[in-house]
Design a protein around this motif. Structure first.
Motif, PDB file in Angstrom:
ATOM      1  N   ALA A  19       0.833  -1.209   0.000  1.00 38.16           N
ATOM      2  CA  ALA A  19       0.000   0.000   0.000  1.00 38.16           C
ATOM      3  C   ALA A  19       0.863   1.254   0.000  1.00 38.16           C
ATOM      4  CB  ALA A  19      -0.938  -0.010   1.206  1.00 38.16           C
ATOM      5  N   GLN A  20       1.951   1.235   0.752  1.00 38.78           N
ATOM      6  CA  GLN A  20       2.846   2.395   0.772  1.00 38.78           C
ATOM      7  C   GLN A  20       3.406   2.681  -0.614  1.00 38.78           C
ATOM      8  OE1 GLN A  20       5.471   1.167   4.076  1.00 38.78           O
ATOM      9  NE2 GLN A  20       5.119   3.217   4.889  1.00 38.78           N
ATOM     10  N   LEU A  21       3.763   1.639  -1.346  1.00 36.15           N
ATOM     11  CA  LEU A  21       4.280   1.841  -2.705  1.00 36.15           C
ATOM     12  C   LEU A  21       3.229   2.476  -3.599  1.00 36.15           C
ATOM     13  CD1 LEU A  21       6.248  -1.498  -3.230  1.00 36.15           C
ATOM     14  CD2 LEU A  21       7.212   0.797  -2.915  1.00 36.15           C
ATOM     15  N   ALA A  22       1.994   2.006  -3.485  1.00 42.26           N
ATOM     16  CA  ALA A  22       0.913   2.574  -4.288  1.00 42.26           C
ATOM     17  C   ALA A  22       0.670   4.032  -3.915  1.00 42.26           C
ATOM     18  CB  ALA A  22      -0.361   1.747  -4.098  1.00 42.26           C
ATOM     19  N   LEU A  23       0.680   4.327  -2.625  1.00 39.38           N
ATOM     20  CA  LEU A  23       0.468   5.707  -2.177  1.00 39.38           C
ATOM     21  C   LEU A  23       1.633   6.612  -2.588  1.00 39.38           C
ATOM     22  CD1 LEU A  23      -1.072   5.009   1.321  1.00 39.38           C
ATOM     23  CD2 LEU A  23      -2.251   5.853  -0.721  1.00 39.38           C
ATOM     24  N   GLN A  24       2.840   6.055  -2.634  1.00 42.36           N
ATOM     25  CA  GLN A  24       3.989   6.837  -3.091  1.00 42.36           C
ATOM     26  C   GLN A  24       3.806   7.230  -4.548  1.00 42.36           C
ATOM     27  OE1 GLN A  24       6.696   8.102  -1.309  1.00 42.36           O
ATOM     28  NE2 GLN A  24       6.859   9.250  -3.222  1.00 42.36           N
ATOM     29  N   GLN A  25       3.246   6.336  -5.359  1.00 41.31           N
ATOM     30  CA  GLN A  25       2.990   6.660  -6.761  1.00 41.31           C
ATOM     31  C   GLN A  25       2.008   7.817  -6.870  1.00 41.31           C
ATOM     32  OE1 GLN A  25       4.360   5.502  -9.747  1.00 41.31           O
ATOM     33  NE2 GLN A  25       3.246   7.312 -10.413  1.00 41.31           N
ATOM     34  N   ILE A  26       0.959   7.802  -6.028  1.00 42.68           N
ATOM     35  CA  ILE A  26      -0.008   8.903  -6.024  1.00 42.68           C
ATOM     36  C   ILE A  26       0.687  10.194  -5.615  1.00 42.68           C
ATOM     37  CG2 ILE A  26      -2.090   9.813  -4.919  1.00 42.68           C
ATOM     38  CD1 ILE A  26      -3.016   6.846  -4.681  1.00 42.68           C
ATOM     39  N   GLN A  27       1.531  10.128  -4.602  1.00 42.37           N
ATOM     40  CA  GLN A  27       2.251  11.321  -4.163  1.00 42.37           C
ATOM     41  C   GLN A  27       3.161  11.842  -5.266  1.00 42.37           C
ATOM     42  OE1 GLN A  27       3.975  11.032  -0.286  1.00 42.37           O
ATOM     43  NE2 GLN A  27       5.164  12.890  -0.523  1.00 42.37           N
ATOM     44  N   ASP A  28       3.811  10.940  -5.987  1.00 42.49           N
ATOM     45  CA  ASP A  28       4.645  11.352  -7.112  1.00 42.49           C
ATOM     46  C   ASP A  28       3.812  12.063  -8.175  1.00 42.49           C
ATOM     47  OD1 ASP A  28       6.800  10.188  -5.811  1.00 42.49           O
ATOM     48  OD2 ASP A  28       6.863   8.417  -7.119  1.00 42.49           O
ATOM     49  N   ASP A  29       2.618  11.558  -8.446  1.00 40.04           N
ATOM     50  CA  ASP A  29       1.730  12.213  -9.409  1.00 40.04           C
ATOM     51  C   ASP A  29       1.310  13.592  -8.916  1.00 40.04           C
ATOM     52  OD1 ASP A  29       1.829  10.128 -11.245  1.00 40.04           O
ATOM     53  OD2 ASP A  29       0.059   9.131 -10.409  1.00 40.04           O
ATOM     54  N   LEU A  30       1.081  13.714  -7.615  1.00 39.98           N
ATOM     55  CA  LEU A  30       0.693  15.013  -7.048  1.00 39.98           C
ATOM     56  C   LEU A  30       1.787  16.068  -7.195  1.00 39.98           C
ATOM     57  CD1 LEU A  30      -1.099  13.884  -3.782  1.00 39.98           C
ATOM     58  CD2 LEU A  30      -2.137  15.168  -5.666  1.00 39.98           C
ATOM     59  N   THR A  31       3.020  15.634  -7.209  1.00 39.24           N
ATOM     60  CA  THR A  31       4.129  16.591  -7.306  1.00 39.24           C
ATOM     61  C   THR A  31       4.570  16.849  -8.738  1.00 39.24           C
ATOM     62  OG1 THR A  31       5.771  14.834  -6.951  1.00 39.24           O
ATOM     63  CG2 THR A  31       4.978  16.018  -4.993  1.00 39.24           C
ATOM     64  N   ALA A  32       3.884  16.240  -9.705  1.00 36.55           N
ATOM     65  CA  ALA A  32       4.239  16.454 -11.109  1.00 36.55           C
ATOM     66  C   ALA A  32       4.045  17.925 -11.471  1.00 36.55           C
ATOM     67  CB  ALA A  32       3.381  15.571 -12.006  1.00 36.55           C
ATOM     68  N   ASP A  33       4.974  18.460 -12.224  1.00 36.71           N
ATOM     69  CA  ASP A  33       4.931  19.871 -12.605  1.00 36.71           C
ATOM     70  C   ASP A  33       3.700  20.231 -13.428  1.00 36.71           C
ATOM     71  OD1 ASP A  33       7.299  20.408 -11.287  1.00 36.71           O
ATOM     72  OD2 ASP A  33       8.540  20.078 -13.068  1.00 36.71           O
ATOM     73  N   ASP A  34       3.156  19.269 -14.159  1.00 35.24           N
ATOM     74  CA  ASP A  34       2.026  19.577 -15.029  1.00 35.24           C
ATOM     75  C   ASP A  34       0.661  19.287 -14.389  1.00 35.24           C
ATOM     76  OD1 ASP A  34       2.369  16.825 -15.048  1.00 35.24           O
ATOM     77  OD2 ASP A  34       1.964  16.607 -17.191  1.00 35.24           O
ATOM     78  N   MET A  35       0.615  19.003 -13.081  1.00 32.22           N
ATOM     79  CA  MET A  35      -0.659  18.775 -12.374  1.00 32.22           C
ATOM     80  C   MET A  35      -1.428  20.085 -12.333  1.00 32.22           C
ATOM     81  SD  MET A  35      -2.796  16.893 -10.435  1.00 32.22           S
ATOM     82  CE  MET A  35      -1.914  15.445  -9.933  1.00 32.22           C
ATOM     83  N   ASN A  36      -2.680  20.056 -12.793  1.00 33.35           N
ATOM     84  CA  ASN A  36      -3.498  21.272 -12.763  1.00 33.35           C
ATOM     85  C   ASN A  36      -4.675  21.079 -11.809  1.00 33.35           C
ATOM     86  OD1 ASN A  36      -5.675  19.976 -14.136  1.00 33.35           O
ATOM     87  ND2 ASN A  36      -4.685  20.387 -16.105  1.00 33.35           N
ATOM     88  N   GLY A  37      -5.484  22.103 -11.648  1.00 35.82           N
ATOM     89  CA  GLY A  37      -6.590  22.075 -10.699  1.00 35.82           C
ATOM     90  C   GLY A  37      -7.636  21.028 -11.015  1.00 35.82           C
ATOM     91  N   VAL A  38      -7.937  20.859 -12.292  1.00 36.74           N
ATOM     92  CA  VAL A  38      -8.944  19.871 -12.691  1.00 36.74           C
ATOM     93  C   VAL A  38      -8.450  18.465 -12.352  1.00 36.74           C
ATOM     94  CG1 VAL A  38     -10.171  18.875 -14.660  1.00 36.74           C
ATOM     95  CG2 VAL A  38      -9.895  21.350 -14.481  1.00 36.74           C
ATOM     96  N   GLU A  39      -7.183  18.196 -12.657  1.00 37.94           N
ATOM     97  CA  GLU A  39      -6.626  16.877 -12.350  1.00 37.94           C
ATOM     98  C   GLU A  39      -6.544  16.641 -10.847  1.00 37.94           C
ATOM     99  OE1 GLU A  39      -3.564  15.598 -15.775  1.00 37.94           O
ATOM    100  OE2 GLU A  39      -2.999  17.395 -14.656  1.00 37.94           O
ATOM    101  N   LEU A  40      -6.140  17.668 -10.104  1.00 33.54           N
ATOM    102  CA  LEU A  40      -6.050  17.528  -8.648  1.00 33.54           C
ATOM    103  C   LEU A  40      -7.433  17.275  -8.054  1.00 33.54           C
ATOM    104  CD1 LEU A  40      -4.495  17.515  -6.032  1.00 33.54           C
ATOM    105  CD2 LEU A  40      -4.575  20.023  -6.031  1.00 33.54           C
ATOM    106  N   ALA A  41      -8.437  17.985  -8.531  1.00 37.04           N
ATOM    107  CA  ALA A  41      -9.800  17.773  -8.054  1.00 37.04           C
ATOM    108  C   ALA A  41     -10.245  16.342  -8.332  1.00 37.04           C
ATOM    109  CB  ALA A  41     -10.759  18.763  -8.712  1.00 37.04           C
TER     110      ALA A  41
END
Length: 116
Positions: A19-41
């Motif tokens: 589960a930690q590995l899966a959550l780390q992947q989500i955290q990595d996606d959250l820190t992506a430079d191209d994450m926008n408001g629609v995607e974050l929502a």
């Protein structure tokens, strides 16, 4: 600790590592430079209520903690709720408080993404 308990604890630890590995992947996606408001929502909504599979991360965690609470009720020495009550409260906080806050944040970022 019995051999069976150790095996159970080992399984829980292994599952948590996955589960930690899966959550780390989500955290990595959250820190992506191209994450926008629609995607974050959309991501926040998935954490609260996955549209493809019943439940989301928080409801699933609440269910797990609720299961622990019900087990604690059965094994508490005095059946006084010293262990089970805090667990029931933690489960409720995950869905009622944390879940609602995720919903509010998602709406603030992208109100049109709310289901009708």
């Amino acid at each position: 600790m019995t051999g069976r308990s150790r095996t159970r604890l080992d399984r829980v630890r292994a599952s948590f590592s996955i589960a930690q590995l899966a959550l780390q992947q989500i955290q990595d996606d959250l820190t992506a430079d191209d994450m926008n408001g629609v995607e974050l929502a959309a991501l926040l909504r998935e954490l609260q209520e996955d549209t493809d599979v019943p439940g989301g991360l928080l409801p699933t965690l609440a269910q797990l903690v609720g299961t622990a609470a019900r087990r604690a009720e059965q094994i508490e020495p005095d059946h006084d709720g010293d262990a089970s009550c805090p667990l029931h409260e933690a489960a409720a906080l995950l869905t009622d408080d944390a879940g609602q806050r995720l919903t509010w944040a998602a709406r603030a970022l992208h109100p049109q993404g709310d289901p009708a």
